[in-house]
Motif scaffolding. Structure first.
Motif, PDB file in Angstrom:
ATOM      1  N   SER A 151      17.418   2.546   7.011  1.00  0.00           N
ATOM      2  CA  SER A 151      16.590   1.174   6.251  1.00  0.00           C
ATOM      3  C   SER A 151      16.047   1.532   5.424  1.00  0.00           C
ATOM      4  O   SER A 151      14.600   2.046   5.382  1.00  0.00           O
ATOM      5  N   ARG A 152      15.506   0.883   4.177  1.00  0.00           N
ATOM      6  CA  ARG A 152      14.799   0.663   2.756  1.00  0.00           C
ATOM      7  C   ARG A 152      14.580  -1.192   3.164  1.00  0.00           C
ATOM      8  O   ARG A 152      13.575  -0.524   2.640  1.00  0.00           O
ATOM      9  N   PHE A 153      14.268  -1.436   4.312  1.00  0.00           N
ATOM     10  CA  PHE A 153      13.410  -2.318   4.748  1.00  0.00           C
ATOM     11  C   PHE A 153      11.847  -2.657   4.442  1.00  0.00           C
ATOM     12  O   PHE A 153      11.272  -1.497   4.958  1.00  0.00           O
ATOM     13  N   ALA A 154      11.573  -3.505   3.329  1.00  0.00           N
ATOM     14  CA  ALA A 154      10.134  -3.267   4.001  1.00  0.00           C
ATOM     15  C   ALA A 154       8.920  -4.030   4.196  1.00  0.00           C
ATOM     16  O   ALA A 154       9.714  -5.902   3.789  1.00  0.00           O
ATOM     17  N   HIS A 155       8.479  -4.307   4.864  1.00  0.00           N
ATOM     18  CA  HIS A 155       7.246  -5.839   5.520  1.00  0.00           C
ATOM     19  C   HIS A 155       6.652  -5.097   4.110  1.00  0.00           C
ATOM     20  O   HIS A 155       5.753  -4.552   3.728  1.00  0.00           O
ATOM     21  N   LYS A 156       6.108  -6.720   3.943  1.00  0.00           N
ATOM     22  CA  LYS A 156       5.305  -6.462   2.843  1.00  0.00           C
ATOM     23  C   LYS A 156       4.515  -8.197   2.871  1.00  0.00           C
ATOM     24  O   LYS A 156       4.698  -8.669   4.127  1.00  0.00           O
ATOM     25  N   GLY A 157       3.543  -8.120   2.024  1.00  0.00           N
ATOM     26  CA  GLY A 157       2.023  -9.283   2.133  1.00  0.00           C
ATOM     27  C   GLY A 157       0.828  -9.003   2.061  1.00  0.00           C
ATOM     28  O   GLY A 157      -0.206  -9.822   2.229  1.00  0.00           O
ATOM     29  N   GLY A 158       0.090  -7.886   2.233  1.00  0.00           N
ATOM     30  CA  GLY A 158      -0.992  -7.263   2.552  1.00  0.00           C
ATOM     31  C   GLY A 158      -1.339  -6.904   1.116  1.00  0.00           C
ATOM     32  O   GLY A 158      -2.839  -7.623   0.876  1.00  0.00           O
ATOM     33  N   ARG A 159      -0.754  -6.135   0.005  1.00  0.00           N
ATOM     34  CA  ARG A 159      -1.032  -6.474  -1.260  1.00  0.00           C
ATOM     35  C   ARG A 159      -1.329  -7.645  -1.817  1.00  0.00           C
ATOM     36  O   ARG A 159      -2.485  -7.673  -2.491  1.00  0.00           O
ATOM     37  N   ASP A 160      -0.478  -8.855  -2.139  1.00  0.00           N
ATOM     38  CA  ASP A 160      -1.548 -10.036  -2.061  1.00  0.00           C
ATOM     39  C   ASP A 160      -1.716 -10.868  -1.013  1.00  0.00           C
ATOM     40  O   ASP A 160      -2.183 -11.923  -1.617  1.00  0.00           O
ATOM     41  N   GLY A 161      -2.341 -10.578   0.057  1.00  0.00           N
ATOM     42  CA  GLY A 161      -2.974 -10.827   1.400  1.00  0.00           C
ATOM     43  C   GLY A 161      -2.146 -12.004   1.617  1.00  0.00           C
ATOM     44  O   GLY A 161      -2.510 -13.308   2.231  1.00  0.00           O
ATOM     45  N   ARG A 162      -0.449 -12.397   1.531  1.00  0.00           N
ATOM     46  CA  ARG A 162      -0.277 -13.503   1.532  1.00  0.00           C
ATOM     47  C   ARG A 162       0.306 -13.413   3.412  1.00  0.00           C
ATOM     48  O   ARG A 162       0.164 -14.025   3.594  1.00  0.00           O
ATOM     49  N   MET A 163       0.930 -12.289   4.335  1.00  0.00           N
ATOM     50  CA  MET A 163       0.891 -12.421   5.375  1.00  0.00           C
ATOM     51  C   MET A 163       0.523 -11.044   5.719  1.00  0.00           C
ATOM     52  O   MET A 163       0.799 -10.106   5.807  1.00  0.00           O
ATOM     53  N   HIS A 164      -1.095 -10.826   6.478  1.00  0.00           N
ATOM     54  CA  HIS A 164      -1.257  -9.311   6.573  1.00  0.00           C
ATOM     55  C   HIS A 164      -0.907  -9.681   7.926  1.00  0.00           C
ATOM     56  O   HIS A 164      -0.363 -10.855   8.762  1.00  0.00           O
ATOM     57  N   THR A 165      -1.058  -8.138   9.089  1.00  0.00           N
ATOM     58  CA  THR A 165      -0.349  -8.241  10.285  1.00  0.00           C
ATOM     59  C   THR A 165      -1.340  -8.990  11.245  1.00  0.00           C
ATOM     60  O   THR A 165      -2.390  -9.213  10.739  1.00  0.00           O
ATOM     61  N   GLU A 166      -1.335  -9.197  12.778  1.00  0.00           N
ATOM     62  CA  GLU A 166      -1.820  -9.763  13.809  1.00  0.00           C
ATOM     63  C   GLU A 166      -3.513  -8.769  13.959  1.00  0.00           C
ATOM     64  O   GLU A 166      -3.696  -9.049  14.062  1.00  0.00           O
ATOM     65  N   HIS A 167      -2.810  -7.263  13.504  1.00  0.00           N
ATOM     66  CA  HIS A 167      -3.718  -6.395  13.771  1.00  0.00           C
ATOM     67  C   HIS A 167      -5.383  -6.490  12.534  1.00  0.00           C
ATOM     68  O   HIS A 167      -7.040  -6.348  12.939  1.00  0.00           O
ATOM     69  N   LEU A 168      -5.421  -6.940  11.483  1.00  0.00           N
ATOM     70  CA  LEU A 168      -6.243  -7.170  10.713  1.00  0.00           C
ATOM     71  C   LEU A 168      -7.272  -7.862  11.491  1.00  0.00           C
ATOM     72  O   LEU A 168      -8.669  -7.194  11.308  1.00  0.00           O
ATOM     73  N   GLY A 169      -7.524  -9.214  11.696  1.00  0.00           N
ATOM     74  CA  GLY A 169      -8.350 -10.114  12.452  1.00  0.00           C
ATOM     75  C   GLY A 169      -9.040  -9.085  12.698  1.00  0.00           C
ATOM     76  O   GLY A 169     -10.831  -9.379  12.783  1.00  0.00           O
ATOM     77  N   HIS A 170      -8.670  -8.436  14.003  1.00  0.00           N
ATOM     78  CA  HIS A 170      -9.649  -7.765  15.271  1.00  0.00           C
ATOM     79  C   HIS A 170     -10.397  -7.119  14.634  1.00  0.00           C
ATOM     80  O   HIS A 170     -11.280  -6.634  14.776  1.00  0.00           O
ATOM     81  N   LEU A 171      -9.573  -5.402  13.618  1.00  0.00           N
ATOM     82  CA  LEU A 171     -10.358  -5.514  12.998  1.00  0.00           C
ATOM     83  C   LEU A 171     -11.800  -5.774  12.245  1.00  0.00           C
ATOM     84  O   LEU A 171     -12.811  -4.793  12.605  1.00  0.00           O
ATOM     85  N   LEU A 172     -11.647  -6.297  11.836  1.00  0.00           N
ATOM     86  CA  LEU A 172     -12.409  -7.941  10.862  1.00  0.00           C
ATOM     87  C   LEU A 172     -13.579  -7.912  11.622  1.00  0.00           C
ATOM     88  O   LEU A 172     -14.742  -7.752  11.205  1.00  0.00           O
ATOM     89  N   THR A 173     -13.005  -8.316  12.938  1.00  0.00           N
ATOM     90  CA  THR A 173     -14.340  -8.429  13.545  1.00  0.00           C
ATOM     91  C   THR A 173     -14.883  -7.812  14.374  1.00  0.00           C
ATOM     92  O   THR A 173     -15.926  -8.003  14.420  1.00  0.00           O
TER      93      THR A 173
END
Lengths: 325, 252
Positions: free
Chosen positions: B216-238
């Motif tokens: 599969s070449r399916f790609a998650h996206k949303g980090g580079r433009d900030g539209r949709m990060h994973t749920e994990h980022l918020g915890h890391l920043l906390t």
């Protein structure tokens, strides 16, 4: 540093060889791994170097506890560099121990199942950011007090490891002092953090030198062999004398109402740590003993597949190379 | 999009990648499978944090007059521009090293191109970082090969790590408006143009590792433009931002 309460062994070696050995030590000639040495010298050194190495490894935990919360990129980088140094110290010390005929894996197992100890200081928690400064300033400061004389210790590989370690430790101490100075000169909350760190870490730092000389049963033989250079109380006094003016400069209060300069002795009088607490921690009842050892065991157990995998690959490669030859 | 704005977005992308990955790698401190790995992980994290200081320092200089620390510690998740790959949790050591390899392969190619950037500051940062990242790639590549082609268990774990992480790879090669502006100014290459070199490199190493690249070449996206990060980022920043947030204005 980081080796306290190292039990020495009784010797029953050939008296002539022992006398010759002692004469070399008295003449300040280093003992090297291939030289004859009393069994007890070897065993005591393995214990002492091993304990020191383990302390460097377990010591990563209380400091690592703050890496992800370091308040600036620079502090984070400094702390990472420091923890990396500590792991590197562990590595040289394990190598020094290996020259005495014990493998790193063997003494690691002895740490993990509780047969070998590490410095009791790492059984205390790091609870606020100023603790990281205090660990550098007080804990590394106490470590340096112990380690500087050990650069002259009689066993060559240990002495050489110590020379290298001391250079890095003195950098650690300076960065620790700088970090806590920033706190002591900062906002009221930061000053509170700095004082809180001092209150909790002062006596455990004094304990790092080991029990009082009158109760230190293992010192005499180790001093004769120059595995140990100064007594516990001498070093503790030196540490107190060095640290009090630094604390005064920072405006921090040392939690000892009886601390005062003694003109006659030319030293500070101070209160000894609570030795019953020290022995409790040594026995495994410190605030973090169980968690620290559990964390090391988990790292070792979880990492087994990695070590096995890399070893299996190395063997396959070796077999491939042999087949190609 | 005007030049300064696009340039800053580009710098945030570079700096946030290294910041977030550096943070993740530093979580290993004291818990690695073997002492040499503790040292290597701390060293990698240290390099990445050092690179962050340079990228975010320049990002603040280009626009807004903020310091690297302001950008690292005082932005919320939606302002982060890292790819999703670097924010996924560490998992086991295999996943951590596979993530490192998949990132290092991109990073090394990217930095190689940035060394000839029309902007001297970018070229200088890339030249310095490139030396470090060459070593990162060598190490993560060797480890992926060693564990992929190790025991049955290590092989299975590495395959699982690759399967989990693969959908996060494609985001590194998607171009957008920011890239168009930056490419036109000669500052950076078009992400899409790195793809072939990347796949060739990754395929070579993963083949040595006896691992199978998912089809599969399916790609998650949303980090580079900030539209949709994973749920994990918020915890890391906390965790990462806690002191700066709890004691605003203090100097550390």
């Amino acid at each position: 540093m980081y080796a306290q309460m190292v039990e020495s062994e009784a010797s029953n070696d050939d008296p002539d060889k022992l006398a010759e050995f002692q004469a070399r030590i008295d003449a300040d000639i280093k003992i090297e791994p291939k030289d004859w040495m009393p069994q007890a010298y070897r065993k005591t050194l393995i214990r002492q170097i091993g304990q020191h190495a383990h302390s460097e490894i377990v010591g990563q935990l209380p400091e690592g506890n703050w890496i992800t919360r370091a308040p600036t990129l620079e502090r984070k980088a400094i702390l990472l560099a420091k923890v990396q140094d500590e792991a590197g110290h562990g590595l040289y010390l394990y190598c020094a121990a290996e020259t005495l005929g014990v493998s790193r894996d063997e003494i690691t197992e002895m740490l993990l199942d509780g047969r070998m100890k590490y410095s009791s200081i790492f059984n205390y928690p790091t609870l606020n950011w100023a603790d990281i400064g205090a660990v550098g300033w007080l804990v590394d400061g106490a470590a340096i007090m112990n380690q500087v004389p050990l650069q002259r210790t009689s066993f060559g590989p240990y002495s050489r490891a110590m020379i290298r370690i001391c250079k890095e430790e003195s950098f650690h101490q300076r960065q620790g002092y700088d970090a806590i100075r920033k706190m002591a000169e900062g906002t009221p909350e930061q000053r509170k953090m700095a004082q809180d760190a001092m209150n909790r870490l002062w006596y455990p730092s004094l304990m790092m030198f080991g029990p009082s000389d009158k109760d230190s049963v293992h010192s005499a033989q180790s001093m004769a062999w120059k595995i140990k250079i100064n007594t516990n109380d001498e070093l503790r006094q030196k540490f107190v004398d060095q640290t009090v003016p630094q604390a005064e400069y920072l405006g921090l209060t040392i939690p000892d109402p009886d601390l005062r300069w003694n003109e006659e002795r030319g030293h500070y009088d101070y209160t000894d740590p609570d030795w019953s607490e020290f022995f409790d921690v040594i026995k495994g009842n410190g605030p973090c003993n169980v968690d620290r050892l559990a964390a090391r065991n988990k790292a070792w157990d979880d990492g087994k597949w990695v070590r096995d995998g890399l070893l299996a690959h190395a063997r396959k490669k070796q077999a491939g190379n042999l087949a190609a030859e | 999009m005007n030049h300064d704005e696009a340039f800053q977005q580009f710098l945030l992308r570079m700096g946030d990648n290294t910041l977030i990955l550096g943070h993740r790698v530093s979580e290993w401190c004291g818990h690695a499978p073997v002492l040499e790995e503790d040292i290597a992980l701390a060293n990698t994290a240290l390099d990445l944090i050092g690179q962050t200081q340079m990228w975010l320092g320049l990002a603040g200089e280009v626009k807004g007059g903020k310091s690297a620390d302001d950008l690292a510690f005082l932005r919320d998740a939606w302002d982060f521009r890292n790819v999703l790959l670097v924010e996924v949790p560490n998992g086991d050591f295999g996943r951590t090293l596979m993530r490192q390899f998949l990132f290092d392969a991109w990073h090394s190619i990217m930095l190689g191109r940035l060394m000839t950037s029309s902007d001297d500051r970018v070229a200088a940062i890339a030249a310095k970082a490139s030396k470090e990242v060459t070593y990162h790639l060598e190490r993560s590549g060797d480890t992926v090969v060693g564990l992929g082609d190790g025991t049955e268990e290590s092989h299975a774990r590495m395959q699982e790590a690759l399967d989990y992480l693969w959908p996060y790879v494609g985001e590194m090669f998607i171009s957008d408006e920011v890239d168009t502006t930056i490419v036109a100014a000669g500052i950076a290459p078009n992400p899409t143009d790195l793809r072939d070199e990347y796949y060739a490199l990754v395929e070579r190493i993963l083949t040595l590792a006896t691992l199978t690249i998912p089809e599969s070449r399916f790609a998650h996206k949303g980090g580079r433009d900030g539209r949709m990060h994973t749920e994990h980022l918020g915890h890391l920043l906390t965790q990462m931002q806690w002191l700066q947030r709890a004691y605003p204005g203090a100097s550390w």
